[in-house]
Design a protein around this motif. Structure first.
Motif, short mmCIF file in Angstrom:
data_model
loop_
_atom_site.label_atom_id
_atom_site.label_comp_id
_atom_site.label_asym_id
_atom_site.label_seq_id
_atom_site.Cartn_x
_atom_site.Cartn_y
_atom_site.Cartn_z
N VAL A 458 46.25 41.02 20.44
CA VAL A 458 45.65 41.93 21.41
C VAL A 458 44.16 41.64 21.56
O VAL A 458 43.63 41.57 22.69
N LEU A 459 43.48 41.47 20.44
CA LEU A 459 42.04 41.20 20.48
C LEU A 459 41.75 39.87 21.17
O LEU A 459 40.78 39.74 21.93
N ALA A 460 42.60 38.87 20.93
CA ALA A 460 42.41 37.56 21.55
C ALA A 460 42.55 37.63 23.07
O ALA A 460 41.94 36.83 23.80
N LEU A 461 43.34 38.57 23.55
CA LEU A 461 43.56 38.70 24.99
C LEU A 461 42.45 39.49 25.69
O LEU A 461 42.35 39.44 26.92
N VAL A 462 41.61 40.19 24.95
CA VAL A 462 40.57 41.03 25.56
C VAL A 462 39.62 40.20 26.44
O VAL A 462 39.39 40.57 27.60
N PRO A 463 39.05 39.08 25.95
CA PRO A 463 38.16 38.31 26.83
C PRO A 463 38.86 37.78 28.08
O PRO A 463 38.29 37.81 29.18
N LEU A 464 40.10 37.31 27.92
CA LEU A 464 40.84 36.79 29.07
C LEU A 464 41.15 37.90 30.07
O LEU A 464 41.03 37.70 31.29
N ALA A 465 41.52 39.07 29.55
CA ALA A 465 41.80 40.21 30.43
C ALA A 465 40.54 40.64 31.17
O ALA A 465 40.60 41.04 32.34
N THR A 466 39.39 40.55 30.50
CA THR A 466 38.13 40.92 31.13
C THR A 466 37.79 39.98 32.28
O THR A 466 37.30 40.40 33.33
N VAL A 467 38.06 38.70 32.08
CA VAL A 467 37.82 37.71 33.14
C VAL A 467 38.66 38.04 34.37
O VAL A 467 38.16 38.06 35.51
N VAL A 468 39.93 38.32 34.16
CA VAL A 468 40.84 38.66 35.27
C VAL A 468 40.38 39.94 35.95
O VAL A 468 40.33 40.03 37.19
N PHE A 469 40.01 40.94 35.14
CA PHE A 469 39.54 42.20 35.70
C PHE A 469 38.29 42.00 36.55
O PHE A 469 38.16 42.58 37.64
N GLY A 470 37.36 41.18 36.07
CA GLY A 470 36.13 40.94 36.80
C GLY A 470 36.39 40.34 38.18
O GLY A 470 35.79 40.75 39.17
N PHE A 471 37.28 39.35 38.23
CA PHE A 471 37.64 38.75 39.52
C PHE A 471 38.27 39.80 40.44
O PHE A 471 37.91 39.91 41.62
N TRP A 472 39.21 40.55 39.90
CA TRP A 472 39.90 41.55 40.71
C TRP A 472 38.94 42.62 41.21
O TRP A 472 38.95 42.98 42.40
N PHE A 473 38.09 43.10 40.34
CA PHE A 473 37.17 44.18 40.69
C PHE A 473 36.16 43.72 41.73
O PHE A 473 35.85 44.45 42.68
N SER A 474 35.65 42.47 41.58
CA SER A 474 34.70 41.94 42.54
C SER A 474 35.35 41.77 43.91
O SER A 474 34.77 42.13 44.94
N SER A 475 36.57 41.25 43.91
CA SER A 475 37.29 41.06 45.18
C SER A 475 37.55 42.39 45.85
O SER A 475 37.37 42.54 47.07
N ARG A 476 37.97 43.36 45.08
CA ARG A 476 38.27 44.69 45.61
C ARG A 476 37.02 45.36 46.17
O ARG A 476 37.05 45.96 47.25
N ALA A 477 35.90 45.21 45.46
CA ALA A 477 34.64 45.82 45.90
C ALA A 477 34.18 45.17 47.21
O ALA A 477 33.69 45.84 48.11
N GLN A 478 34.31 43.85 47.32
CA GLN A 478 33.87 43.16 48.51
C GLN A 478 34.71 43.54 49.72
O GLN A 478 34.20 43.73 50.83
N LYS A 479 36.03 43.68 49.51
CA LYS A 479 36.91 44.09 50.61
C LYS A 479 36.56 45.50 51.07
O LYS A 479 36.68 45.82 52.25
N GLY A 480 36.15 46.35 50.13
CA GLY A 480 35.83 47.72 50.48
C GLY A 480 34.59 47.83 51.34
O GLY A 480 34.36 48.85 51.99
N LEU A 481 33.74 46.77 51.33
CA LEU A 481 32.53 46.80 52.12
C LEU A 481 32.71 46.27 53.54
O LEU A 481 31.82 46.34 54.36
N ARG A 482 33.87 45.66 53.78
CA ARG A 482 34.10 45.07 55.11
C ARG A 482 34.48 46.13 56.12
O ARG A 482 35.09 47.13 55.80
#
Length: 482
Positions: A458-482
């Motif tokens: 579980v701990l090993a997956l935390v950094p990888l999950a954070t990377v995926v979350f960051g991409f998703w959150f950034s994409s979602r935020a940018q779409k919300g501004l359009r």
């Protein structure tokens, strides 16, 4: 891909507003080369590394060849620094990993890196609070003091860090400079004593012989050496608070790498000689906690051992204060780009500090301390081990991506740097070497965390999950501004 003429904080970021566009949300300062070195080297906790990581490496790694792990990592980090420093004049925004990666690979990649850096330094900070609490409790008891819970000492440190985090970074850098000089100085006393008395079996370079260095367990030596260098690159996080950052940051980065690398390699070598090559592995295995302290007592006396005991505690405090400052600025960057609430962008009108982000970081750390206190786990083995596992892998992922950023950036802008070695070849070599280090870290992940296999996974997956979350959150935020 961004070009050199495109401002790093221009449109394309969520909100499209640089931090400095809003009054009261832009950091300023006068940090010089040495101040930056103090901050980032303090985050590495050099005394704690010599007292802890070296013993573990000698016991579990390549034995008396342990000092070579620090030399290898110093070389790798120096190669990383070449591309990092070469790209620095073209990145006009603070945020280190975030700014560099975004400049090369775009907004979503940069945001993902910022979240990962935030999680990396926050996790390690919580781990150091546990380490500090456990070490201080043991220190007090060793002098006949009361047996108090580790979390009490952690909360005391938390209060001091919370207060200092609201003041000017210049003040913290001076305090960290004093504490760092003390902890480095006390190890130099031991180094000098071992050299003067000739060690247990004479001054020998046999520890660097191939048969000691190239053992199957050399990966463990590299891993523990790497965990002792987390934070060295954070010079660029303080870009807005540095004077003449285009010169200060490169000098401070190279200075931090050289200081950490030489100090670790030489001091670990002399610590092995203090016990003698024939005895060091046995002593580190049976007495890892006293490997350095007992050596100090043998070579410099009981008083110097007690002084070293004190500086071990202050070393951990300096470490947690430095990590707090670094994590705070990643939080400030994320809030400035509107990925976190705007309240975290406020700058203190008198001290020029990101005080609301600092308080936010303190709140997260306090929650971590409370949770681990209720879980009633060992602060050194379970808390620090678990958080160090997350931080080490997160650190490596960030270093790899940043190296690739320098390579990709200059590949797309070849006219900005004519030296192909600095702009293209060495960054790519560094990325490949760091990728190998990441493979070593994951292969030995359970050794870092000292946790059951399921928890380690579980701990090993935390950094990888954070990377995926960051991409998703950034994409979602940018779409919300359009």
């Amino acid at each position: 891909m961004a070009t050199a003429t495109q401002p790093v904080g221009s449109a394309g970021a969520a909100g499209g507003t640089a931090p400095g566009d809003v009054p009261g949300t832009h950091l300023t300062g006068r940090l010089g080369v040495f101040s930056l070195i103090f901050i980032v080297v303090a985050a590495a906790a050099p005394l704690t590394v010599i007292g802890g990581n070296v013993a573990l490496t000698v016991a579990s790694g390549n034995g008396v060849g342990a000092p070579t792990g620090f030399l290898i990592i110093a070389i790798v980090l120096f190669l990383f620094s070449v591309g990092y420093v070469t790209m620095t004049p073209h990145v006009k925004e603070p945020g280190a990993y975030y700014a560099y990666i975004r400049q090369a690979f775009g907004q979503h990649a940069g945001t993902s890196a910022a979240f990962l850096a935030f999680v990396t330094y926050t996790a390690l900070g919580i781990g150091i609070y546990g380490f500090f609490g456990g070490s201080t409790a043991a220190f007090v008891e060793s002098f006949g003091g009361p047996a108090l819970p580790w979390w009490l000492y952690a909360v005391i440190a938390w209060i001091v860090v919370t207060v200092l985090g609201c003041f000017s970074i210049d003040f913290s850098s001076k305090l960290l400079g004093v504490l760092m000089l003390f902890e480095i100085g006390i190890v130099l006393v031991l180094d000098a004593a071992v050299l003067f008395k000739g060690g247990a079996e004479g001054i020998t370079f046999s520890t660097f012989a191939p048969e000691h260095v190239f053992q199957p367990t050399i990966g463990v030596a590299i891993l523990f050496a790497l965990t002792g260098c987390i934070g060295f690159e954070a010079t660029a996080v303080f870009r807005d608070e540095a004077k003449n950052p285009d010169r200060t940051i490169p000098r401070a980065t190279y200075g931090a790498v050289l200081l950490i690398g030489i100090y670790y390699a030489v001091s670990s070598w002399l610590l092995v000689l203090a016990w003698g090559p024939s005895r060091a592995v046995e002593e580190a295995t049976n007495n890892s906690g006293g490997f350095m302290l007992d050596a100090m007592q043998m070579y410099a006396g009981t008083t110097m051992r007690h002084i070293m005991d004190v500086f071990l505690v202050t070393s951990l405090f300096a470490c947690v204060l430095s990590l707090h400052n670094i994590a705070t600025r990643y939080q400030f960057t994320l809030a400035s780009e509107k990925y976190l609430p705007a309240i975290f962008t406020r700058v203190h009108p008198r001290f020029g500090s990101p005080w609301t982000s600092s308080l936010g970081q303190s709140a997260i750390a306090l929650v971590g301390i409370i949770v681990f206190a209720f879980l009633d786990v060992d602060p050194l083995v379970n808390i620090f081990g678990a958080m160090a596992g997350v931080a080490t892998t997160g650190f490596l992922i960030l270093l790899i991506t940043t190296s690739l950023s320098a390579w990709w950036f200059f590949r797309g802008n070849p006219g900005l740097e004519k030296n192909v070695w600095k702009s293209r070849i060495l960054p790519l070599v560094a990325a490949l070497l760091l990728l190998a280090c990441l493979a070593i870290a994951y292969a030995n992940f359970g050794l870092i965390t000292a946790a059951p296999a399921a928890v380690s996974l579980v701990l090993a997956l935390v950094p990888l999950a954070t990377v995926v979350f960051g991409f998703w959150f950034s994409s979602r935020a940018q779409k919300g501004l359009r």
